[in-house]
Design an enzyme around this catalytic site. Sequence first.
Site: not given
Ligand code: IMP
Ligand code: MG
Length: 181
Positions: A51, A105-106, A109, A137, A158-159, A171
């Site tokens: 990502g 990181e992209d 969440d 987020k 969701f984006i 991507r």
């Molecule tokens: P986390 O571990 O819940 O913080 O999620 C992080 C990972 O989930 C990111 O590196 C993304 O790859 C993916 N992710 C979280 N939100 C989104 C979204 O809105 N669209 C696409 N990928 C997401």
């Molecule tokens: Mg990611």
Amino acid sequence: MSNSITVHDKVFVPYISNEDLEAAISKVADQINENHKNEKEPIILLCVLNGSIMFTSELMKRVRVPLEIMTIKVASYSGTRSGGKIQEIMGITGSVQGRKVIICEDIVDTGATMVYLDKRLRESGAAQVEICTMLLKPEVYKQNLKMDYVAMEVPNRFILGFGLDYDQLGRNLKDIYVLKD
Ligand code: IMP
Ligand code: MG
């Protein structure tokens, strides 16, 4: 910006332009340049695959302190939901022992991925770990770990695009899109 697009079974609408993203990334790069202007050793930008490829490449163009690039590949998401359980699919591509590392990181969440990566780097002997995320987020993120650099905050939707995927597609979109409700 272009119109709505369909990826797999879902419709997405334009949300953040490439121009706005690049302006926000430039600001983050300036903060990194300022904070790391007196380093004796190159810093490491750790690109979290897949990502963060586009974000890291835009960021590194704007960082003017000496740096090395390393990558790691982790997964936590499937479809449009975060699974919470982190899988390390590919380990770090170099030694971080005694080095200053900025995780790129992209999007953050739930923060589960970041908590995993921060711990992983500290256990691998990194001298300093900083976190740089293109998107955060804040409505979802409830971890104690401090985000050192955040380019933009987004609501809990969701984006897609600018590196972010929906089941591996989207991507390559240069703007960011949001799932149409
Ligand atoms: P986390 O571990 O819940 O913080 O999620 C992080 C990972 O989930 C990111 O590196 C993304 O790859 C993916 N992710 C979280 N939100 C989104 C979204 O809105 N669209 C696409 N990928 C997401
Ligand atoms: Mg990611």
